[in-house]
Design an enzyme around this catalytic site. Structure first.
Site, PDB file in Angstrom:
ATOM      1  N   GLU A  42       0.818  -1.056  -0.094  1.00 25.10           N
ATOM      2  CA  GLU A  42      -0.107  -0.075   0.151  1.00 25.10           C
ATOM      3  C   GLU A  42       0.950   1.096  -0.080  1.00 25.10           C
ATOM      4  O   GLU A  42       1.869   1.174   0.816  1.00 25.10           O
ATOM      5  CB  GLU A  42      -0.972  -0.027   1.183  1.00 25.10           C
ATOM      6  CG  GLU A  42      -1.699   1.264   1.421  1.00 25.10           C
ATOM      7  CD  GLU A  42      -2.284   0.916   2.735  1.00 25.10           C
ATOM      8  OE1 GLU A  42      -3.408   1.847   3.092  1.00 25.10           O
ATOM      9  OE2 GLU A  42      -2.189   0.345   3.669  1.00 25.10           O
ATOM     10  N   LYS A 110      -9.412   1.872  -1.873  1.00 18.74           N
ATOM     11  CA  LYS A 110      -9.541   1.272  -0.425  1.00 18.74           C
ATOM     12  C   LYS A 110     -10.985   1.708  -0.075  1.00 18.74           C
ATOM     13  O   LYS A 110     -11.201   3.028  -0.086  1.00 18.74           O
ATOM     14  CB  LYS A 110      -8.354   1.857   0.266  1.00 18.74           C
ATOM     15  CG  LYS A 110      -8.385   1.250   1.563  1.00 18.74           C
ATOM     16  CD  LYS A 110      -7.030   1.596   2.444  1.00 18.74           C
ATOM     17  CE  LYS A 110      -7.136   1.180   3.844  1.00 18.74           C
ATOM     18  NZ  LYS A 110      -5.946   1.539   4.519  1.00 18.74           N
ATOM     19  N   CYS A 146      -5.105  -3.292   2.664  1.00 14.96           N
ATOM     20  CA  CYS A 146      -4.911  -2.985   4.205  1.00 14.96           C
ATOM     21  C   CYS A 146      -6.322  -3.172   5.060  1.00 14.96           C
ATOM     22  O   CYS A 146      -6.822  -4.326   5.128  1.00 14.96           O
ATOM     23  CB  CYS A 146      -4.443  -1.793   4.645  1.00 14.96           C
ATOM     24  SG  CYS A 146      -3.105  -2.091   6.218  1.00 14.96           S
TER      25      CYS A 146
END
Length: 566
Positions: A42, A110, A146
């Site tokens: 990321e 995300k 994540c």
């Protein structure tokens, strides 16, 4: 039928787009030799966390330029690449891009933006609502970033129901003690629940207060770890995964049939025509707790030092356990040639402290400069007597000695371009048992999140490798040696009690009454909470230091200084 996945567990420097670009490209070229798909963490291009750099339009524009440069370079490489890069597209997204042969094949934004603890992502990013689902050599692959994978009904489930064989999770996941074990079990559960491979790609490195531990993982559909990258080190990892394991698992236990399948737009199927050998995954061993924490602190100091371009470090040695451990840590992280120590005895310094300090410096092979402060201290006192009329000896006179020492440390820092290491620990910082602009002063505080009892454990661990810290330092009662016969426990509860109270409050969230119910004396608990409260103004002015516990007295402890509540 197998797919070779390459993991680039890199240590970028926040904001160094040029240097990070070169690091990424070098790793991609190396992994390209043996991989069908290469994955990076990321926000790999920017480093993590870029914080308010993300509010600069020129920074975002430069990120786009380096993304374009990666696209150009991808034309000469045979493997597609997944990489995290911020994207401004009407709004700002924490994005993962799939790059292949000069083309952005697809992007994922995300979805779950953490806003707790050390995380502040809703300040910067907009929540995404798209998916990235593609295939390489017949393997269906879904992408998440994540925090997304921490939600059991999140995007990973959507991918699995659509037939994903592999979920690739790009991460920049900060370390704290005990987190890895929890995270590993969570990731195993995601693989088992979704009956697919989980490829967990993590960043590594120190960034101001944060430490990213690496330990990228590949987990089989049975929930077994088949690859684990190095801890607290950069690593390039290649592993071969087999589609038959996914197919067999879903035939034998057809649990996913019972849920509605998901229709996901399929971005692209990529065929990589190159013969590659089969790679068994390497599973690097996890260290025991004391070694793990020591390695974390070592990485944090090393990266803070080198990423900020310091020439060397200087610290005050006192003959106590905190400064001793800090000195050993500095030598281990930077090499003895980068470390200089200053010993500043006063009339209250014991003979044992003289001897132990000199022995430690000799054992470490570092220069020890001795500057007695007695004359300077008395010069101050004489001036105070003449101008202010004060002759008695109070806590102000004790703290004056600490501030004289800080002046000398910062003089040499200023003159020689050295980073001053504060040697204060978490127990002292929490209770305010440290002198503002004195012993708590510094440019970096390696032990800032280390309780006093843990300081002793870490020092014992380090001495088990090579007994450089004199044994007497472990045995003598902790003392600031600012007045005759002084001991820490004259002012503080015993550290075994103090540290446990602090842990129960800071890391478990217990209230004073709940801590008292655990068997701690009411008077002691209330005293600790009072000291914690009135020391907040000091901590707001303390140097940075690495976070190694669930809740450090830094980014994730945001108490007001002006505060009428206990």
């Amino acid at each position: 039928m197998y797919l070779n996945i390459g993991i680039g567990q890199i240590n970028p420097k926040v904001g160094d787009l040029s240097g990070n670009f070169e690091k990424i490209l070098k790793a991609w070229k190396e992994l390209d030799k043996s991989s069908h798909l290469v994955c990076f963490p990321e926000l790999a291009l920017t480093g993590y966390p870029p914080e308010d750099l993300l509010l600069r339009r020129d920074f975002l524009s430069d990120c786009k330029k380096y993304l374009d440069n990666l696209l150009k370079k991808s034309k000469d490489l045979t493997s597609p690449c997944l990489i995290g890069i911020p994207l401004y597209k009407g709004d700002l997204y924490n994005a993962a891009f799939l790059l292949y042969k000069g083309e952005i094949v697809g992007a994922y934004y995300k979805r779950y933006l953490p806003q707790y603890g050390v995380f502040d992502e809703k300040r910067y990013f907009k929540k995404g609502d798209n998916l990235l689902f593609f295939a390489v050599n017949g393997f269906n692959i879904g992408v998440s970033i994540c925090e997304d994978i921490w939600y059991p009904s999140g995007v990973e489930r959507i991918y699995a129901l659509a037939g994903a064989d592999v979920i690739v999770s790009l991460n920049a996941s900060p370390y704290h003690k005990g987190k890895y074990e929890f995270k590993e079990n969570l990731l195993k559960a995601r693989a088992e629940d979704n009956q697919c491979y989980v490829v967990y790609v993590n960043m590594v490195g120190g960034q101001d207060e944060l430490i990213l531990d690496g330990r990228s993982l590949v987990i089989s559909p049975e929930g077994k770890i088949i690859a684990r990258a190095k801890v607290f080190e950069e690593d390039l990892l290649v592993i071969s995964i087999e589609k038959k394991k996914v197919c067999s698992g879903r035939l034998l236990e057809p649990r996913l049939r019972e849920e509605s399948s998901s229709e996901i737009p399929f971005v692209k199927g990529i065929g990589i025509k190159k013969e590659l050998p089969f790679f068994e995954g390497k599973v690097f061993k996890n260290p025991e707790e004391e070694e793990e924490i020591y390695l974390a602190l070592k990485l944090a100091l090393k990266d803070y030092f080198y990423k900020n371009g310091f020439k060397g470090v200087i610290l005050g040695l006192s003959g106590g356990i905190d400064s001793s451990l800090t000195a050993v840590l500095a030598v281990d992280a930077l090499g003895k040639e980068k470390v200089k120590a200053l010993f500043m005895p006063s009339e209250f310094t014991s003979r044992e402290s003289f001897e132990d300090t000199r022995e430690l410096a000799k054992n470490l092979g570092i220069p020890l400069i001795e500057i007695p402060i007695t004359e300077i201290f008395h010069s101050y006192r004489e001036t105070i007597k003449k101008t202010l009329g004060f002759e008695d000896f109070t806590v102000a006179e004790e703290n004056l000695q600490a501030r004289i020492r800080a002046n000398l440390l910062f003089y040499l820092s200023n003159r020689e371009g050295l980073l001053v290491l504060s040697t204060s620990n978490k127990s002292e910082s929490a209770t305010g048992y440290t002198t503002i602009y004195g012993d708590m002063a510094g440019g970096f505080a390696p032990l800032k999140d280390v309780y006093k009892t843990l300081v002793y454990r870490l020092a014992r661990y380090r001495n088990s490798l090579d007994p450089v810290i004199p044994e007497r330092i472990f045995k003598k009662a902790p003392s600031a040696e600012l007045r005759p016969g002084q001991r820490d426990e004259d002012t503080l509860p015993p550290y075994e009690i103090l540290d446990e109270i602090l842990k129960l409050y800071l890391e478990e969230g217990l209230t004073p009454s709940e801590i008292i119910e655990r068997g701690f004396e009411e008077k002691t608990v209330n005293r600790v909470f009072h000291m914690l409260k009135i020391a907040e103004y000091k901590r707001k002015q303390a140097p940075l230091g690495p976070k190694i516990t669930r809740r450090a007295l830094g980014k994730d402890y945001r108490m007001p200084v002006t505060n009428g509540y206990l």
